[in-house]
Design a protein around this motif. Structure first.
Motif, PDB file in Angstrom:
ATOM      1  N   TYR A  57      43.545  44.676  42.687  1.00 37.30           N
ATOM      2  CA  TYR A  57      42.392  43.684  42.428  1.00 37.30           C
ATOM      3  C   TYR A  57      42.553  42.710  43.613  1.00 37.30           C
ATOM      4  O   TYR A  57      43.175  42.332  44.193  1.00 37.30           O
ATOM      5  N   ALA A  72      46.002  41.607  44.922  1.00 39.05           N
ATOM      6  CA  ALA A  72      47.295  41.869  44.110  1.00 39.05           C
ATOM      7  C   ALA A  72      47.296  42.989  43.127  1.00 39.05           C
ATOM      8  O   ALA A  72      46.230  43.619  42.765  1.00 39.05           O
ATOM      9  N   GLN A  73      48.469  43.358  42.699  1.00 40.16           N
ATOM     10  CA  GLN A  73      48.751  44.267  41.515  1.00 40.16           C
ATOM     11  C   GLN A  73      49.189  43.754  40.555  1.00 40.16           C
ATOM     12  O   GLN A  73      50.316  42.894  40.482  1.00 40.16           O
ATOM     13  N   LYS A  74      48.799  44.379  39.479  1.00 39.36           N
ATOM     14  CA  LYS A  74      49.421  43.693  37.834  1.00 39.36           C
ATOM     15  C   LYS A  74      50.786  44.165  37.652  1.00 39.36           C
ATOM     16  O   LYS A  74      51.311  45.003  38.026  1.00 39.36           O
ATOM     17  N   THR A  75      51.738  43.216  37.418  1.00 39.17           N
ATOM     18  CA  THR A  75      53.153  43.539  36.626  1.00 39.17           C
ATOM     19  C   THR A  75      53.188  43.045  35.513  1.00 39.17           C
ATOM     20  O   THR A  75      52.465  42.308  34.744  1.00 39.17           O
ATOM     21  N   PHE A  79      51.421  39.010  38.195  1.00 35.40           N
ATOM     22  CA  PHE A  79      50.795  39.923  39.327  1.00 35.40           C
ATOM     23  C   PHE A  79      51.659  40.015  40.628  1.00 35.40           C
ATOM     24  O   PHE A  79      52.348  38.750  40.773  1.00 35.40           O
ATOM     25  N   LYS A  80      51.483  40.683  41.436  1.00 36.57           N
ATOM     26  CA  LYS A  80      52.421  40.698  42.775  1.00 36.57           C
ATOM     27  C   LYS A  80      51.430  40.682  43.738  1.00 36.57           C
ATOM     28  O   LYS A  80      50.484  41.707  44.019  1.00 36.57           O
ATOM     29  N   GLU A 360      43.607  32.896  41.940  1.00 31.43           N
ATOM     30  CA  GLU A 360      44.457  33.252  41.107  1.00 31.43           C
ATOM     31  C   GLU A 360      43.973  33.494  39.473  1.00 31.43           C
ATOM     32  O   GLU A 360      44.179  34.580  38.860  1.00 31.43           O
ATOM     33  N   LEU A 363      41.922  36.796  39.604  1.00 34.85           N
ATOM     34  CA  LEU A 363      42.898  37.802  39.359  1.00 34.85           C
ATOM     35  C   LEU A 363      43.485  38.100  38.058  1.00 34.85           C
ATOM     36  O   LEU A 363      43.219  39.087  37.470  1.00 34.85           O
ATOM     37  N   LEU A 364      43.783  37.013  37.350  1.00 34.52           N
ATOM     38  CA  LEU A 364      44.304  36.964  35.886  1.00 34.52           C
ATOM     39  C   LEU A 364      43.083  37.314  34.953  1.00 34.52           C
ATOM     40  O   LEU A 364      43.444  38.204  33.998  1.00 34.52           O
ATOM     41  N   MET A 367      42.385  41.001  35.348  1.00 32.01           N
ATOM     42  CA  MET A 367      43.510  42.018  34.860  1.00 32.01           C
ATOM     43  C   MET A 367      43.528  42.198  33.222  1.00 32.01           C
ATOM     44  O   MET A 367      43.801  42.978  32.740  1.00 32.01           O
TER      45      MET A 367
END
Length: 425
Positions: A57, A72-75, A79-80, A360, A363-364, A367
């Motif tokens: 993302y 970032a990548q979802k965790t 996210f990371k 941020e 991104l959230l 996701m």
């Protein structure tokens, strides 16, 4: 002969049977043939089990002062961050006087966006959202600017309204909202505007926006109006503060915020370059360190003392101080005036500092709205009904895919290390 008879029989039955290889029992060729078949079966199984490529993302936040990117990548816990970028572009420079984005400001912004797209391309971003805020909302030539960005940089910028900006800021900062409070005031001091958000903290920990306001005062337009290279007089500094107080008074009265503040039920949370810069200075950091600033708790009296100290200095004297860079030294006095006004309105002992916000939040949001594989299964009537109610998220996903599709020929530029964003936050 037997083989020919078998083939003839197969044809008579309406189908053709493949003639098997006739090999002696126990032959090495038989074993090799069987091993080859087993390997093929195993490979087919592995292909079925191979996990899908991860969703990556990307979010670009283009403000009046800064251009920021986060990849970032979802965790499982959030996210990371894979990459980031921030540069002061001053897109809104001179906007208050001319009403248009200047050619120089646009050129700086295009250059920064080129770097963002290079990083997006390299990281294999699958879902994007790119937003622009106050400068683009205000400029009369914004449409031409958006078209140039799409043509030259190959991304589409979406101009969001103040309400969406407030929602994304709260979403991005929600991890720093504390459950021991029942209310929160989230402030975001931008380059061309300041957002103030009145938030209810629900028992499940999720924030609910009760009300918000956006005032047309930010660090760029106030600095241009009052001039901050020379020392500002006490009268001009008080005038800046009073203009903020006058703009916010109706918002405070409407929501009866003083009652909750007096009962100690309100958390004050700030996200912007002003509060993060002042926090870094208060901590005595030689160079900006996000890990020490993000989530920090600072006493309001310490921040106020710093504001009053900075307000009586000229540009060179401010620049000589530890923890403030050249790109922030000319804007910080205007930021201090806005921040002091906020502390006057809500005399809360402690400020929680957030080096996070709209990026941020985007991104959230992406996701949450995108769930891998959700379109691969047939939908029943209930699912169809539910999806109709998610039209806003569906449109957002469409925009993300459209933006990613545009990003097929980015201009290559020298990327910066993702752990060190260019601008002091």
């Amino acid at each position: 002969m037997n083989s020919e008879n078998n083939n003839q029989a197969g044809k008579e039955n309406g189908r053709h049977q493949k003639t098997p290889s006739v090999l002696p029992a126990g032959s090495s060729d038989v074993k090799a043939h069987q091993n080859k078949k087993n390997r093929k079966k195993k490979n087919r199984k592995n292909q079925k089990r191979r996990p899908a490529a991860p969703n990556i993302y990307g979010a670009i936040d283009l403000g009046t002062n800064n251009c920021r990117l986060l990849v970032a990548q979802k965790t499982s816990s959030g996210f990371k961050v894979l990459d980031s970028f921030s540069r002061v572009v001053r897109l809104g420079e001179g906007l208050g006087k001319t009403g248009v984005l200047s050619k120089e400001a646009i050129d700086r912004t295009i250059e920064a966006l080129d770097i963002c797209v290079s990083k997006i391309k390299r990281r294999g971003v699958t879902h994007m959202r790119n937003v622009a805020t106050q400068a683009c909302r205000e400029a009369s030539n914004c449409d031409a600017f958006i078209e140039r960005v799409e043509k030259e940089v190959r991304i589409k910028l979406h101009i969001i309204d103040p309400m969406e900006e407030a929602r994304l800021a709260v979403l991005g900062c929600k991890a720093l909202l504390e459950k021991k409070y029942s209310r929160a005031i989230v402030f975001d001091i931008g380059g061309g505007s300041t957002e103030l958000i009145w938030v209810k903290l629900c028992q499940d920990g999720l924030p609910e926006i009760i009300d918000w306001t956006s005032i047309p005062f930010g660090v760029v337009n106030l600095s241009e109006k009052y001039g901050t290279y020379e020392r500002i007089s006490d009268g001009k500094y008080k005038e800046m503060k009073q203009s903020i107080l006058n703009s916010v008074a109706a918002f405070v009265e409407k929501n009866d915020m003083q009652v909750h503040t007096d009962q100690g039920q309100v958390q004050l949370l700030g996200t912007s370059g002003t509060i993060t810069t002042l926090t870094a200075m208060h901590l005595g950091l030689e160079t900006y360190d996000r890990n020490q600033v993000d989530g920090a708790r600072v006493r309001s009296l310490h921040i106020r003392a710093l504001c009053q100290k900075l307000s009586v200095l000229n540009y060179d004297e401010r620049l000589a101080l530890r923890g403030i860079g050249a790109d922030r030294a000319d804007l910080v006095v205007a930021g201090c005036a806005i921040l002091e006004s906020i502390m006057d309105l809500w005399p809360i002992d402690e400020i929680r500092v957030a080096d996070r916000g709209i990026r941020e939040g985007m991104l959230l949001d992406m996701m949450e709205s995108h769930r891998p594989g959700q379109n691969n299964k047939p939908q029943n009537n209930k699912q169809r009904t539910r999806n109709k109610k998610r039209s806003r998220n569906k449109k957002a996903r469409k925009d993300q895919k459209h933006d990613a599709a545009l990003n097929n020929n980015p201009h290559v530029d020298n990327p910066r290390p993702h752990k060190k964003e260019e601008a002091a936050q």
